[in-house]
Design an enzyme around this catalytic site. Structure first.
Site, PDB file in Angstrom:
ATOM      1  N   ARG A 278      32.071  42.333  39.632  1.00 27.13           N
ATOM      2  CA  ARG A 278      33.062  42.286  38.711  1.00 27.13           C
ATOM      3  C   ARG A 278      33.170  43.191  37.250  1.00 27.13           C
ATOM      4  O   ARG A 278      33.793  43.631  36.823  1.00 27.13           O
ATOM      5  CB  ARG A 278      33.169  40.976  38.233  1.00 27.13           C
ATOM      6  CG  ARG A 278      34.445  40.255  37.420  1.00 27.13           C
ATOM      7  CD  ARG A 278      34.232  38.889  36.835  1.00 27.13           C
ATOM      8  NE  ARG A 278      34.047  38.070  37.845  1.00 27.13           N
ATOM      9  CZ  ARG A 278      34.737  37.463  38.593  1.00 27.13           C
ATOM     10  NH1 ARG A 278      35.912  37.449  38.555  1.00 27.13           N
ATOM     11  NH2 ARG A 278      34.448  36.329  39.770  1.00 27.13           N
ATOM     12  N   CYS A 343      56.782  30.784  48.054  1.00 28.21           N
ATOM     13  CA  CYS A 343      57.454  29.310  48.118  1.00 28.21           C
ATOM     14  C   CYS A 343      56.205  28.248  47.940  1.00 28.21           C
ATOM     15  O   CYS A 343      55.875  27.660  48.964  1.00 28.21           O
ATOM     16  CB  CYS A 343      58.008  29.229  49.315  1.00 28.21           C
ATOM     17  SG  CYS A 343      59.705  30.214  49.255  1.00 28.21           S
TER      18      CYS A 343
HETATM   19  C1  LIG Z   1      29.507  38.277  44.899  1.00 23.73           C
HETATM   20  C2  LIG Z   1      28.184  38.532  44.859  1.00 23.73           C
HETATM   21  C3  LIG Z   1      27.798  39.684  43.864  1.00 23.73           C
HETATM   22  C4  LIG Z   1      28.663  39.997  42.947  1.00 23.73           C
HETATM   23  O1  LIG Z   1      29.128  39.069  41.998  1.00 23.73           O
HETATM   24  P1  LIG Z   1      29.730  39.624  40.688  1.00 23.73           P
HETATM   25  O2  LIG Z   1      29.988  38.262  39.819  1.00 23.73           O
HETATM   26  O3  LIG Z   1      31.103  40.342  41.004  1.00 23.73           O
HETATM   27  O4  LIG Z   1      28.783  40.528  39.957  1.00 23.73           O
HETATM   28  C5  LIG Z   1      26.383  39.862  44.074  1.00 23.73           C
HETATM   29  N1  LIG Z   1      25.517  39.589  44.785  1.00 23.73           N
HETATM   30  C6  LIG Z   1      25.865  38.678  45.914  1.00 23.73           C
HETATM   31  C7  LIG Z   1      25.077  38.168  46.837  1.00 23.73           C
HETATM   32  C8  LIG Z   1      27.380  38.183  45.963  1.00 23.73           C
HETATM   33  O5  LIG Z   1      27.634  37.269  46.757  1.00 23.73           O
END
Ligand SMILES: *Cc1c(COP(=O)(O)O)cnc(C)c1O
Length: 420
Positions: A278, A343
């Protein structure tokens, strides 16, 4: 920081006015900024400058678009993948197999085998049996699968329940207190090269102290494993760093995070792996939409846009907030509810929000839509699958086509016995 700014009253992505993309590609459409992706990748790396040996694996589930993966591959990022499909994408983007981490609580035997054949650099094991099976598959192929054991440190990450992964009752990882004995049993297996441990306690984290506590527990585990004679060369600290969704929100920066990591991991003497998703992708994209109607409501009018929960699921799924800004604001403001055409009452992006005044035909964006946006899109209500555009300076390309509802329909068929 991102590259979505107003110039002469028009919201631009880098040097491209969003009005142009709306006109040429249509709406709704995701728009990504190459240079925001690059900057975030660089700032994250820079934040870790005081941490010893690191390996960066972009969590591609946040935004797995092939072009986005190319940009991050150019920035020297490997990939964290959670399915065979994501592994195929990472490889297709030119990310070396050895730089790919294979995470996920439900990796199938077929996926494990594909990962071994591809030469994946690290499997993060989620349960003991997975390690046994991985070892068997690798051994049968005359190989040793590099792996870490994902532990669940039992920390409440303080984020939305649906993206919290590090509490004891969550499905992820093995209980940290059982990890040493499991490690004792798994490490000697032929076919397995068990190098260390991994953790990931959740996403959109805003409180570094929770992460620091998780890392402290991981550090204790590393000491215990070494005391038992294991060679520990890698610790995967996962992802999870949050991003500001509301203008004015302040979250820990990559520099704050890096300082905490340097402190928490001092003396570990391992290669540290990071899986940011993210924080790299979130503010690198917007969802560009057109106002269809402004409908009078009981308290506030409803701004009905042509994007919906099938294009951007986060508000419906996590009650998430996305700032909403007009592409050519007049300076007038209004208080409104913002909703899509699907919807379901859940297809609502905001209630009673003060926004730029808009009317039918105006363009607007949902900001911070670069992560967990297009990748979660569906065709619910037989809507088109939303396209994606990547901007770089004054040029742009459609990097994922709009898939028309008719194309989806063409993949369905009525069996013989139902034909009229
Ligand atoms: C989703 C996930 C991430 C990334 O998470 P962010 O919050 O997008 O940084 C990293 N490692 C694992 C194992 C994940 O499932």
């Amino acid at each position: 920081m991102n590259h979505f700014d107003y110039r002469d009253g028009v919201l631009h992505c880098e040097d491209v006015p969003l009005t142009r993309i709306a006109e040429e590609v249509g709406t709704p459409v995701y728009v990504y900024s190459t240079n925001t992706f690059r900057r975030h990748a660089q700032v994250f790396r820079e934040g870790l400058k005081d941490v010893g040996r690191i390996h960066l694996a972009y969590a591609i589930k946040a935004n797995p678009n092939l072009a986005v993966l190319r940009v991050l591959a150019e920035e020297g990022y490997g990939a964290d993948v959670v399915s065979g499909g994501e592994m195929a994408r990472a490889l297709a983007a030119g990310i070396p197999a050895v730089d790919i981490v294979f995470s996920g609580v439900g990796k199938t035997r077929a996926e494990l085998a594909r990962g071994i054949d591809a030469g994946i650099g690290q499997f993060n094991l989620e349960l003991e049996e997975e390690g046994v099976v991985l070892a068997q598959i690798a051994h049968a192929k005359g190989k040793r699968a590099p792996a870490t054991l994902r532990v669940n440190p039992d920390i409440d990450a303080g984020t939305h329940a649906k993206i919290s992964t590090g509490r004891a009752e969550n499905k992820f990882g093995v209980p940290i207190d059982q990890a040493p004995d499991m490690f004792d049993r798994l490490a000697p297996l032929d076919g397995l090269d068990l190098r260390g441990v991994a953790c990931h306690i959740g996403s959109q984290l805003s409180d570094l102290s929770r992460l620091e506590e998780a890392y402290r527990r991981i550090g204790e585990l590393v000491v215990e494993l070494r005391r038992r004679g294991h060679t520990i060369t890698r610790v995967d600290l996962g992802g999870g760093l949050g991003v500001p969704y509301k203008a004015g929100d302040v979250l820990p920066s990559p520099a704050d995070y890096g300082a905490m990591v340097a402190r928490a991991t001092q003396g570990w003497d391992v290669e540290l792996m990071f899986e940011p998703g993210r924080v790299i992708a979130g503010n690198s994209g917007v969802l560009l939409t057109e106002v269809v109607w402004v409908k009078p409501g009981v308290t506030n009018p409803y701004v009905i846009v042509d994007a919906a929960m099938n294009d951007l699921a986060r508000p419906a799924l996590y009650d998430a907030w996305h700032d909403f800004d007009a592409v050519t604001p007049t300076g007038e403001r209004m208080t409104a509810n913002i909703a899509g055409p699907v919807c379901e009452s859940g297809d609502t992006f905001a209630m009673g929000r003060e926004i730029d005044a808009v009317e039918s035909g105006d363009l607007a964006v949902f900001r911070t839509a670069g992560a967990y946006g297009a990748t979660m899109a569906s065709t619910y209500n037989s809507r088109d699958l939303v396209p994606e555009v990547l901007v770089d300076g004054d040029r742009y390309a459609v990097v994922a086509d709009r898939i028309a509802a008719e194309t989806i329909l063409a993949a369905e068929r009525v069996p013989e016995w139902l034909k009229a």
